[in-house]
Design a protein around this motif. Sequence first.
Motif, PDB file in Angstrom:
ATOM      1  N   TYR A  81      51.123  77.651  81.438  1.00  0.00           N
ATOM      2  CA  TYR A  81      49.786  77.548  80.848  1.00  0.00           C
ATOM      3  C   TYR A  81      49.913  77.503  79.323  1.00  0.00           C
ATOM      4  O   TYR A  81      50.551  78.366  78.725  1.00  0.00           O
ATOM      5  CB  TYR A  81      48.914  78.751  81.231  1.00  0.00           C
ATOM      6  CG  TYR A  81      48.719  78.955  82.706  1.00  0.00           C
ATOM      7  CD1 TYR A  81      47.729  78.271  83.400  1.00  0.00           C
ATOM      8  CD2 TYR A  81      49.525  79.849  83.411  1.00  0.00           C
ATOM      9  CE1 TYR A  81      47.549  78.460  84.762  1.00  0.00           C
ATOM     10  CE2 TYR A  81      49.353  80.051  84.771  1.00  0.00           C
ATOM     11  CZ  TYR A  81      48.362  79.353  85.437  1.00  0.00           C
ATOM     12  OH  TYR A  81      48.184  79.538  86.784  1.00  0.00           O
ATOM     13  N   ASP A  83      47.366  77.069  75.830  1.00  0.00           N
ATOM     14  CA  ASP A  83      45.957  77.092  75.449  1.00  0.00           C
ATOM     15  C   ASP A  83      45.819  77.040  73.929  1.00  0.00           C
ATOM     16  O   ASP A  83      46.612  77.655  73.205  1.00  0.00           O
ATOM     17  CB  ASP A  83      45.286  78.368  75.982  1.00  0.00           C
ATOM     18  CG  ASP A  83      43.776  78.346  75.767  1.00  0.00           C
ATOM     19  OD1 ASP A  83      43.170  77.291  75.982  1.00  0.00           O
ATOM     20  OD2 ASP A  83      43.226  79.389  75.382  1.00  0.00           O
ATOM     21  N   LYS A 146      54.022  73.386  87.605  1.00  0.00           N
ATOM     22  CA  LYS A 146      52.574  73.175  87.565  1.00  0.00           C
ATOM     23  C   LYS A 146      52.094  73.478  86.150  1.00  0.00           C
ATOM     24  O   LYS A 146      52.231  74.601  85.664  1.00  0.00           O
ATOM     25  CB  LYS A 146      51.872  74.073  88.578  1.00  0.00           C
ATOM     26  CG  LYS A 146      50.400  73.759  88.775  1.00  0.00           C
ATOM     27  CD  LYS A 146      49.836  74.583  89.928  1.00  0.00           C
ATOM     28  CE  LYS A 146      48.363  74.269  90.154  1.00  0.00           C
ATOM     29  NZ  LYS A 146      47.819  75.059  91.307  1.00  0.00           N
ATOM     30  N   SER A 148      49.224  73.389  82.950  1.00  0.00           N
ATOM     31  CA  SER A 148      47.816  73.388  82.573  1.00  0.00           C
ATOM     32  C   SER A 148      47.699  73.637  81.069  1.00  0.00           C
ATOM     33  O   SER A 148      48.219  74.637  80.564  1.00  0.00           O
ATOM     34  CB  SER A 148      47.040  74.460  83.346  1.00  0.00           C
ATOM     35  OG  SER A 148      45.673  74.480  82.949  1.00  0.00           O
ATOM     36  N   GLY A 150      44.879  73.760  77.880  1.00  0.00           N
ATOM     37  CA  GLY A 150      43.460  73.794  77.553  1.00  0.00           C
ATOM     38  C   GLY A 150      43.211  73.714  76.061  1.00  0.00           C
ATOM     39  O   GLY A 150      44.024  74.172  75.252  1.00  0.00           O
ATOM     40  N   LYS A 175      40.867  69.873  78.647  1.00  0.00           N
ATOM     41  CA  LYS A 175      41.897  70.300  79.596  1.00  0.00           C
ATOM     42  C   LYS A 175      42.806  69.141  79.969  1.00  0.00           C
ATOM     43  O   LYS A 175      42.369  68.003  80.117  1.00  0.00           O
ATOM     44  CB  LYS A 175      41.253  70.869  80.869  1.00  0.00           C
ATOM     45  CG  LYS A 175      42.269  71.437  81.867  1.00  0.00           C
ATOM     46  CD  LYS A 175      41.595  72.048  83.086  1.00  0.00           C
ATOM     47  CE  LYS A 175      42.614  72.634  84.045  1.00  0.00           C
ATOM     48  NZ  LYS A 175      41.985  73.208  85.253  1.00  0.00           N
ATOM     49  N   SER A 177      45.971  68.769  82.882  1.00  0.00           N
ATOM     50  CA  SER A 177      46.723  69.447  83.934  1.00  0.00           C
ATOM     51  C   SER A 177      47.627  68.459  84.661  1.00  0.00           C
ATOM     52  O   SER A 177      47.374  67.255  84.666  1.00  0.00           O
ATOM     53  CB  SER A 177      45.763  70.104  84.941  1.00  0.00           C
ATOM     54  OG  SER A 177      44.925  69.127  85.543  1.00  0.00           O
ATOM     55  N   VAL A 179      50.112  68.287  88.399  1.00  0.00           N
ATOM     56  CA  VAL A 179      50.597  68.913  89.632  1.00  0.00           C
ATOM     57  C   VAL A 179      51.381  67.886  90.440  1.00  0.00           C
ATOM     58  O   VAL A 179      51.222  66.679  90.274  1.00  0.00           O
ATOM     59  CB  VAL A 179      49.430  69.460  90.498  1.00  0.00           C
ATOM     60  CG1 VAL A 179      48.688  70.563  89.771  1.00  0.00           C
ATOM     61  CG2 VAL A 179      48.464  68.334  90.889  1.00  0.00           C
ATOM     62  N   GLU A 187      47.926  68.150  96.621  1.00  0.00           N
ATOM     63  CA  GLU A 187      48.919  68.999  95.982  1.00  0.00           C
ATOM     64  C   GLU A 187      49.932  69.511  97.005  1.00  0.00           C
ATOM     65  O   GLU A 187      49.570  69.919  98.110  1.00  0.00           O
ATOM     66  CB  GLU A 187      48.240  70.184  95.284  1.00  0.00           C
ATOM     67  CG  GLU A 187      49.205  71.046  94.485  1.00  0.00           C
ATOM     68  CD  GLU A 187      48.516  72.151  93.704  1.00  0.00           C
ATOM     69  OE1 GLU A 187      49.217  73.075  93.254  1.00  0.00           O
ATOM     70  OE2 GLU A 187      47.279  72.086  93.550  1.00  0.00           O
TER      71      GLU A 187
END
Length: 372
Positions: A81, A83, A146, A148, A150, A175, A177, A179, A187
Amino acid sequence: MLEDQVAFLLQKYLGNYVCGLSKEALKISVWRGDVELTNMQLKPEALNSLKLPVKVKAGFLGSVKLKVPWSRLGQEPVLVYLDRIFILAEPATNVEGCSEDTVQEVKRSRVREMEMKLLESQQQLNSELNSSWLGSFIGTVIGNIKLSIGNIHIRYEDIESNPGHPFAAGLVLSKLSAVTVDDHGKETFATGGDLERVKKVFEFRKQDISSTASKAHTYILRPISGKAKYTKVHVDEAKRSGQALQNAAVDLDDVTLSLSKDGYRDILKMADNFSSFNQRLRYAHYRPSLSVKSDPKSWWKYACRVVTHETKKASGTLSWEQLLRNARLRKAYVSLYASLLKSDMSRLVVEDNEEINSMDRELDMEVILQWR
């Protein structure tokens, strides 16, 4: 061993972009299964991979979180992640004040990138590595990451390409992302033979711009959203079918382009400025700090030095003394480099070795890559 591999990958991808990344702290946090880095400043050379004379004027990465499911690694994806990525970029075209250290840092970054590409291509061709348990396991982990991201804000401002006509371009996403998916677009977690034909789906969402901002700025490209699909097929399958090893398709929801006469002129001026910069950068650290009028003698020396270097390079010949010196330098370089590769976290050790860095300062990128 796996902790070292994960820490090395983090250092490889994040180390080029953020300041003050501790290798030991990375190894410890990876071993615990959770990595959390916050409030990191981006390096001025973080945009070098774009191959453009662009630098980060101000950059900030709010947080990086990585969750490693050690108990089910190889069965569940590693979660990454990111951000709040804020980047304000500007032209890096002022070579007059460019120090040798700056030029050498650019060269090191390019050598590092080219070296990693060569190593990755060799690893793909090495059947023993690909068939080994460790190679297969690491491939499974990487193939199922995976991701992500933001709140992405990237803005480029240029006030020097066309004086009196400032130019700006930006990218704003709420965002992004990615996968791993199966043939039906759902997925999945790929293992074994499925990793030879990995499919990734990327989704990006635009961040709405307020009406006030819309009136204050003229946008060549309005904010966009959409999806992208990436597919990698097996080498044998590609040879049989004649298709590409890798494919990417992008599906955008709504695209609005608006280009004025002034905007078109500014883009051409910027392209000219970039082209001139690339020609000057090679010998930027030789350029005198004073103007031609203030110190004409230094500029004549600079011109002679550049012309002499280019002439020698074009002729392809070396004096006997130069040949002997290069032979001794190569022997020392290769021996030291090979010994460093045997140490723990070898790539990181090479990056920090002062003796290697000292020899690299004298060598062209092509020679460094050949010797490595």
